[in-house]
Design a protein around this motif. Structure first.
Motif, PDB file in Angstrom:
ATOM      1  N   LEU A  88      13.225 -94.711  36.070  1.00  0.00           N
ATOM      2  CA  LEU A  88      12.580 -95.058  34.808  1.00  0.00           C
ATOM      3  C   LEU A  88      11.079 -94.876  34.938  1.00  0.00           C
ATOM      4  CD1 LEU A  88      12.426 -96.421  31.962  1.00  0.00           C
ATOM      5  CD2 LEU A  88      12.410 -98.632  33.163  1.00  0.00           C
ATOM      6  N   THR A  89      10.506 -94.126  33.995  1.00  0.00           N
ATOM      7  CA  THR A  89       9.061 -94.018  33.872  1.00  0.00           C
ATOM      8  C   THR A  89       8.669 -94.562  32.510  1.00  0.00           C
ATOM      9  OG1 THR A  89       8.992 -92.042  35.269  1.00  0.00           O
ATOM     10  CG2 THR A  89       7.077 -92.466  33.885  1.00  0.00           C
ATOM     11  N   LEU A  90       7.736 -95.500  32.509  1.00  0.00           N
ATOM     12  CA  LEU A  90       7.285 -96.136  31.276  1.00  0.00           C
ATOM     13  C   LEU A  90       5.950 -95.532  30.863  1.00  0.00           C
ATOM     14  CD1 LEU A  90       8.354 -99.566  32.586  1.00  0.00           C
ATOM     15  CD2 LEU A  90       9.198 -98.650  30.416  1.00  0.00           C
ATOM     16  N   HIS A  91       5.899 -95.021  29.637  1.00  0.00           N
ATOM     17  CA  HIS A  91       4.700 -94.361  29.144  1.00  0.00           C
ATOM     18  C   HIS A  91       3.884 -95.258  28.216  1.00  0.00           C
ATOM     19  CE1 HIS A  91       6.564 -90.738  30.752  1.00  0.00           C
ATOM     20  NE2 HIS A  91       7.636 -90.998  30.027  1.00  0.00           N
ATOM     21  N   ALA A  92       4.546 -96.221  27.572  1.00  0.00           N
ATOM     22  CA  ALA A  92       3.882 -97.142  26.652  1.00  0.00           C
ATOM     23  C   ALA A  92       4.750 -98.395  26.541  1.00  0.00           C
ATOM     24  CB  ALA A  92       3.693 -96.499  25.283  1.00  0.00           C
ATOM     25  N   PRO A  93       4.173 -99.527  26.123  1.00  0.00           N
ATOM     26  CA  PRO A  93       4.976-100.746  26.000  1.00  0.00           C
ATOM     27  C   PRO A  93       6.102-100.592  24.979  1.00  0.00           C
ATOM     28  CG  PRO A  93       2.626-101.261  25.974  1.00  0.00           C
ATOM     29  CD  PRO A  93       2.740 -99.766  25.865  1.00  0.00           C
ATOM     30  N   VAL A  94       7.253-101.118  25.310  1.00  0.00           N
ATOM     31  CA  VAL A  94       8.374-101.153  24.373  1.00  0.00           C
ATOM     32  C   VAL A  94       8.131-102.293  23.385  1.00  0.00           C
ATOM     33  CG1 VAL A  94      10.864-101.479  24.150  1.00  0.00           C
ATOM     34  CG2 VAL A  94       9.941-100.230  26.115  1.00  0.00           C
ATOM     35  N   PRO A  95       8.165-102.027  22.084  1.00  0.00           N
ATOM     36  CA  PRO A  95       7.921-103.095  21.109  1.00  0.00           C
ATOM     37  C   PRO A  95       8.960-104.205  21.213  1.00  0.00           C
ATOM     38  CG  PRO A  95       7.775-100.930  20.070  1.00  0.00           C
ATOM     39  CD  PRO A  95       8.357-100.717  21.439  1.00  0.00           C
ATOM     40  N   ALA A  96       8.585-105.398  20.792  1.00  0.00           N
ATOM     41  CA  ALA A  96       9.502-106.537  20.839  1.00  0.00           C
ATOM     42  C   ALA A  96      10.630-106.420  19.827  1.00  0.00           C
ATOM     43  CB  ALA A  96       8.730-107.834  20.606  1.00  0.00           C
ATOM     44  N   GLU A  97      10.438-105.603  18.800  1.00  0.00           N
ATOM     45  CA  GLU A  97      11.488-105.296  17.829  1.00  0.00           C
ATOM     46  C   GLU A  97      11.121-103.976  17.171  1.00  0.00           C
ATOM     47  OE1 GLU A  97      11.667-107.969  14.490  1.00  0.00           O
ATOM     48  OE2 GLU A  97       9.517-108.356  14.578  1.00  0.00           O
ATOM     49  N   GLY A  98      12.103-103.323  16.580  1.00  0.00           N
ATOM     50  CA  GLY A  98      11.799-102.069  15.909  1.00  0.00           C
ATOM     51  C   GLY A  98      12.927-101.069  16.031  1.00  0.00           C
ATOM     52  N   THR A  99      12.584 -99.793  15.896  1.00  0.00           N
ATOM     53  CA  THR A  99      13.538 -98.700  15.969  1.00  0.00           C
ATOM     54  C   THR A  99      13.016 -97.657  16.943  1.00  0.00           C
ATOM     55  OG1 THR A  99      14.272 -99.029  13.677  1.00  0.00           O
ATOM     56  CG2 THR A  99      14.711 -96.879  14.676  1.00  0.00           C
ATOM     57  N   VAL A 100      13.895 -97.191  17.825  1.00  0.00           N
ATOM     58  CA  VAL A 100      13.531 -96.118  18.743  1.00  0.00           C
ATOM     59  C   VAL A 100      14.448 -94.924  18.507  1.00  0.00           C
ATOM     60  CG1 VAL A 100      12.618 -97.671  20.519  1.00  0.00           C
ATOM     61  CG2 VAL A 100      15.028 -96.997  20.588  1.00  0.00           C
ATOM     62  N   LEU A 101      13.903 -93.740  18.776  1.00  0.00           N
ATOM     63  CA  LEU A 101      14.685 -92.505  18.722  1.00  0.00           C
ATOM     64  C   LEU A 101      14.991 -92.077  20.150  1.00  0.00           C
ATOM     65  CD1 LEU A 101      15.856 -90.073  17.148  1.00  0.00           C
ATOM     66  CD2 LEU A 101      13.614 -88.978  17.383  1.00  0.00           C
TER      67      LEU A 101
END
Length: 295
Positions: A88-101
């Motif tokens: 796993l490489t993290l490029h930006a913080p994952v939002p606490a809620e929302g929609t991802v593609l």
């Protein structure tokens, strides 16, 4: 039907839109054991809506394409599959809620030999609705019953097989620089499965016994999330936003209720790590590599 290199390598995945809520974020964090200390503010931020943050390894349960290897067209002996590695490489913080593609593709199909199985590596990228790249994941599946597909029948031209990516490094041969132990809740698998893999292997004792285990086992990715907890606590002062990379090889299953001992070494800008079941003295995670941003 045996595994077909061309079929697997060019497997078509639909783009997935995954919408999740604050409750999903909190449930994932509870599944990897965060929030056990109600007075620990650094853990409370992942399980309480007052100042909610998504723990970064939640990326592994977002946009999952499903158990596609069970499709008969894949020609894979899915009963004998093992999750081999996770990167796993993290490029930006994952939002606490929302929609991802989520977009998935197969990057490697590797023949280890007729009696040695095969490796299939699937890459998944996550972007938010604005197009920001959040994370890149690579999952290696060890197909224990599918080796030898590149050899063909006697007299046939050899088939295709990809060159493996660089192997994860072994941990240093010296005493660890830091150590930390985490208790696995007896209910960990029952909680974690609500965020991800509903396989009864992690809940039903009879299913577990038929699979050769004395009782239900913990999800490998739950152990993986606990490894992130250990890294963040030992090297990032509890601030998970500083974690940018987490790779590991799965060595052995974990049983809920056990204690995991993490050994960690600093090698340049990387943290190397392993995990071990204290009760059974069995290494469960090996060749771990993590990176943590400096303040």
């Amino acid at each position: 039907m045996p595994l077909s290199y061309d079929t697997i390598k060019h497997w078509q995945f639909d783009d997935l839109r995954h919408t999740y809520t604050q409750k999903d974020t909190m449930l994932y964090a509870l599944g990897i054991g965060l929030g056990e200390d109600p007075l620990a503010a650094q853990q409370l931020r992942y399980v309480y809506e007052g100042d909610l943050h998504a723990f970064p390894t939640m990326s592994v349960v977002l946009g999952y394409p499903g158990f596609w290897m069970r499709d008969p067209r894949a020609g894979i002996d899915w009963v004998r599959l093992v999750h081999g590695e996770q990167r796993l490489t993290l490029h930006a913080p994952v939002p606490a809620e929302g929609t991802v593609l989520a977009r998935s593709r197969i990057t490697h199909v590797i023949d280890k030999g007729a009696d040695k199985g095969a490796l299939v590596i699937a890459e998944r990228t996550l972007h938010d609705e604005a197009g920001k790249h959040l994370a890149t994941l690579a999952q290696t599946t060890f197909c224990r019953g599918d080796g030898g597909f590149s050899k063909g029948k006697e007299g046939d031209k050899a088939g295709k097989s990809d060159t493996p990516p660089p192997a994860l490094p072994a941990v240093p041969d010296r005493a660890p620089d830091r150590q930390l132990s985490l208790h696995v809740s007896p209910r960990a698998a029952l909680i974690y499965r609500l965020s991800a893999d509903m396989n009864p292997l992690h809940a039903d004792p009879e299913v577990a016994r038929k699979a050769g285990f004395e009782r239900p086992i913990l999800h490998g990715l739950c152990t993986y999330g606990m490894a992130a907890r250990a890294i963040v606590e030992a090297w990032a002062d509890g601030d998970a936003s500083r974690l940018t990379q987490l790779d590991v090889r799965f060595s052995a299953p974990v049983y809920p209720g056990e204690t995991l001992a993490f050994d960690m070494w600093q090698e340049g800008d990387q943290i190397r790590y392993t995990a071990r079941s204290v009760e059974r003295n069995v290494v469960t995670l090996n060749c771990g590599v993590a990176q943590v941003k400096k303040r």
